[in-house]
Design a protein around this motif. Structure first.
Motif, short mmCIF file in Angstrom:
data_model
loop_
_atom_site.label_atom_id
_atom_site.label_comp_id
_atom_site.label_asym_id
_atom_site.label_seq_id
_atom_site.Cartn_x
_atom_site.Cartn_y
_atom_site.Cartn_z
N THR A 209 -3.42 8.23 -21.20
CA THR A 209 -3.20 7.26 -20.13
C THR A 209 -3.72 5.89 -20.53
O THR A 209 -4.84 5.77 -21.03
CB THR A 209 -3.91 7.71 -18.83
N ASN A 210 -2.90 4.86 -20.31
CA ASN A 210 -3.35 3.48 -20.51
C ASN A 210 -3.68 2.88 -19.15
O ASN A 210 -2.88 2.95 -18.22
CB ASN A 210 -2.25 2.66 -21.21
N THR A 211 -4.87 2.32 -19.04
CA THR A 211 -5.33 1.77 -17.76
C THR A 211 -5.42 0.25 -17.85
O THR A 211 -5.92 -0.29 -18.83
CB THR A 211 -6.71 2.35 -17.38
N HIS A 212 -4.93 -0.42 -16.82
CA HIS A 212 -4.90 -1.88 -16.79
C HIS A 212 -5.25 -2.36 -15.39
O HIS A 212 -5.08 -1.62 -14.41
CB HIS A 212 -3.50 -2.37 -17.18
N ARG A 213 -5.73 -3.58 -15.29
CA ARG A 213 -6.06 -4.14 -13.98
C ARG A 213 -5.70 -5.62 -13.92
O ARG A 213 -5.74 -6.33 -14.92
CB ARG A 213 -7.54 -3.95 -13.65
N PHE A 214 -5.35 -6.04 -12.71
CA PHE A 214 -5.04 -7.44 -12.44
C PHE A 214 -5.94 -7.89 -11.29
O PHE A 214 -5.97 -7.26 -10.23
CB PHE A 214 -3.57 -7.60 -12.03
N GLU A 215 -6.64 -8.98 -11.51
CA GLU A 215 -7.51 -9.52 -10.46
C GLU A 215 -6.64 -10.15 -9.36
O GLU A 215 -5.63 -10.80 -9.64
CB GLU A 215 -8.45 -10.58 -11.04
N ILE A 216 -7.04 -9.95 -8.12
CA ILE A 216 -6.38 -10.59 -6.98
C ILE A 216 -7.32 -11.67 -6.47
O ILE A 216 -8.40 -11.36 -5.95
CB ILE A 216 -6.05 -9.55 -5.89
N ARG A 217 -6.93 -12.90 -6.63
CA ARG A 217 -7.83 -14.03 -6.35
C ARG A 217 -7.59 -14.69 -4.99
O ARG A 217 -8.48 -15.37 -4.48
CB ARG A 217 -7.67 -15.08 -7.45
N ASP A 218 -6.40 -14.51 -4.41
CA ASP A 218 -6.05 -15.33 -3.23
C ASP A 218 -6.33 -14.64 -1.90
O ASP A 218 -6.16 -15.24 -0.84
CB ASP A 218 -4.59 -15.77 -3.29
N HIS A 219 -6.73 -13.36 -1.91
CA HIS A 219 -7.12 -12.71 -0.65
C HIS A 219 -8.04 -11.54 -0.95
O HIS A 219 -8.11 -11.05 -2.09
CB HIS A 219 -5.90 -12.25 0.15
N LYS A 220 -8.76 -11.09 0.10
CA LYS A 220 -9.74 -10.01 -0.06
C LYS A 220 -9.45 -8.91 0.96
O LYS A 220 -8.52 -9.00 1.75
CB LYS A 220 -11.15 -10.58 0.12
N SER A 221 -10.28 -7.86 0.91
CA SER A 221 -10.13 -6.77 1.88
C SER A 221 -10.57 -7.25 3.26
O SER A 221 -11.12 -8.35 3.42
CB SER A 221 -10.98 -5.57 1.45
N ILE A 233 -0.78 4.02 -16.72
CA ILE A 233 0.53 4.18 -17.35
C ILE A 233 0.49 5.39 -18.27
O ILE A 233 -0.36 5.49 -19.15
CB ILE A 233 0.91 2.93 -18.16
N ARG A 234 1.43 6.29 -18.05
CA ARG A 234 1.59 7.44 -18.93
C ARG A 234 3.00 7.45 -19.48
O ARG A 234 3.78 6.51 -19.24
CB ARG A 234 1.29 8.74 -18.18
N ARG A 235 3.34 8.46 -20.21
CA ARG A 235 4.61 8.49 -20.94
C ARG A 235 5.82 8.28 -20.02
O ARG A 235 6.77 7.59 -20.38
CB ARG A 235 4.73 9.83 -21.66
N ASN A 236 5.78 8.87 -18.83
CA ASN A 236 6.93 8.79 -17.92
C ASN A 236 6.56 8.35 -16.51
O ASN A 236 7.38 8.47 -15.60
CB ASN A 236 7.63 10.16 -17.84
N ASP A 237 5.35 7.85 -16.33
CA ASP A 237 4.91 7.47 -14.98
C ASP A 237 4.04 6.22 -15.01
O ASP A 237 3.27 6.01 -15.95
CB ASP A 237 4.10 8.60 -14.33
N ILE A 238 4.17 5.42 -13.95
CA ILE A 238 3.31 4.25 -13.76
C ILE A 238 2.82 4.26 -12.32
O ILE A 238 3.60 4.40 -11.38
CB ILE A 238 4.06 2.93 -14.03
N TRP A 239 1.50 4.12 -12.16
CA TRP A 239 0.90 4.00 -10.83
C TRP A 239 0.23 2.63 -10.70
O TRP A 239 -0.36 2.13 -11.66
CB TRP A 239 -0.18 5.05 -10.60
N GLY A 240 0.33 2.04 -9.52
CA GLY A 240 -0.39 0.81 -9.25
C GLY A 240 -0.93 0.84 -7.83
O GLY A 240 -0.17 1.10 -6.88
N VAL A 241 -2.23 0.59 -7.67
CA VAL A 241 -2.86 0.66 -6.35
C VAL A 241 -3.73 -0.57 -6.14
O VAL A 241 -4.47 -0.98 -7.04
CB VAL A 241 -3.75 1.93 -6.21
N VAL A 242 -3.63 -1.18 -4.96
CA VAL A 242 -4.51 -2.29 -4.60
C VAL A 242 -5.84 -1.69 -4.13
O VAL A 242 -5.89 -1.02 -3.09
CB VAL A 242 -3.89 -3.18 -3.50
N CYS A 243 -6.89 -1.92 -4.93
CA CYS A 243 -8.19 -1.28 -4.70
C CYS A 243 -9.28 -2.33 -4.47
O CYS A 243 -9.18 -3.46 -4.95
CB CYS A 243 -8.60 -0.44 -5.92
N ARG A 244 -10.34 -1.92 -3.80
CA ARG A 244 -11.56 -2.72 -3.77
C ARG A 244 -12.24 -2.58 -5.12
O ARG A 244 -12.32 -1.49 -5.67
CB ARG A 244 -12.47 -2.25 -2.64
N VAL A 245 -12.73 -3.68 -5.64
CA VAL A 245 -13.22 -3.69 -7.00
C VAL A 245 -14.39 -2.74 -7.21
O VAL A 245 -14.59 -2.21 -8.32
CB VAL A 245 -13.59 -5.14 -7.42
#
Length: 258
Positions: A209-221, A233-245
């Motif tokens: 699994t390859n793990t990546h993150r994008f900072e969200i700067r314009d709003h918070k929880s 990211i895996r061979r046939n799947d991609i997950w993305g979740v908006v998380c608290r840091v």
């Protein structure tokens, strides 16, 4: 009959007329609201839907929070396609918030995407393949799960840009059966985008699994906590979740692996 330890009702019969009578008597109650309606049909549901449409009032609506629609075959003719769309139109657009589609029919799904019921959905789970051009019809949802023939880096970039504007708990999952994800192209695209970074992991269970993150700067929880879009990211799947840091593991668990 009432299921043990359940607040719901369940019945199973091969008599379609009986099922329709039960449905009609339930949905005629104007004050009733229903959490989940599951329509599961081994064969083509067109005859059942035709019977249902002839027995209910013209202006009647189904006030249901979630629709789960499962069929092995569906809408084999143009007339059957219209019938299925009429069935979907029975659901009150102001009440329906979640749909799970367990059938394969790109034309029917595309037509459904143009309807008010679909445009008001908060959760969209399509367990069959759609065209990449149809992704934009999912962007209004807080959560979606879908399958594509191929994950193209520019399409994923659009998805990421949309989810960088969303709130905590929003997520997407994109899967592909036929073509493996080109990780090198995705990472190259990520590097052209702001506020991104790779997340190393030494977990044995995530060695593929390859793990990546994008900072969200314009709003918070809601509690003022910093947010990130956390991706796997895996061979046939991609997950993305908006998380608290500071609560990534907890928040990421909202997104189903399957």
């Amino acid at each position: 009959m009432e299921k043990p330890f359940s607040k719901g009702l369940y019945w199973k019969t091969e008599n379609e007329d009986c099922t329709i009578e039960i449905l009609n008597s339930i949905f005629q109650k104007p004050k009733y609201r229903f959490w989940d309606l599951i329509l599961s049909k081994d064969g083509n549901p067109s005859r059942f839907i035709d019977l249902l449409l002839t027995k209910i009032d013209e202006n009647q609506k189904f006030h249901v929070h979630k629709l789960t629609w499962t069929c092995i075959e569906i809408a084999k003719t143009a007339e059957e396609l219209k019938t299925c769309l009429k069935f979907f139109d029975l659901f009150d657009a102001a009440t329906l918030r979640t749909i799970e589609i367990n059938f394969s029919h790109k034309v029917l799904i595309e037509e459904m995407m143009m309807m008010d019921q679909f445009m008001n959905l908060k959760e969209i789970f399509i367990n069959s393949e759609i065209e990449s051009e149809q992704l934009e019809h999912l962007f209004h949802a807080k959560r979606f799960k879908v399958r594509l023939r191929e994950v193209i880096s520019e399409d994923l970039k659009r998805v990421i840009e949309v989810f960088l504007t969303k709130n905590q708990g929003s997520y997407f999952k994109i899967s592909t059966d036929e073509n493996q994800i080109d990780l090198d192209k995705l990472l190259e695209t990520f590097q052209s985008m702001p506020n991104n970074s790779s997340v190393p992991t030494d977990s044995f269970y995530e060695r593929d699994t390859n793990t990546h993150r994008f900072e969200i700067r314009d709003h918070k929880s809601e509690n003022g906590e910093q947010l990130v879009l956390y991706m796997k990211i895996r061979r046939n799947d991609i997950w993305g979740v908006v998380c608290r840091v500071n609560h990534i593991i907890q928040d990421f668990s909202l997104c189903p692996y399957y």
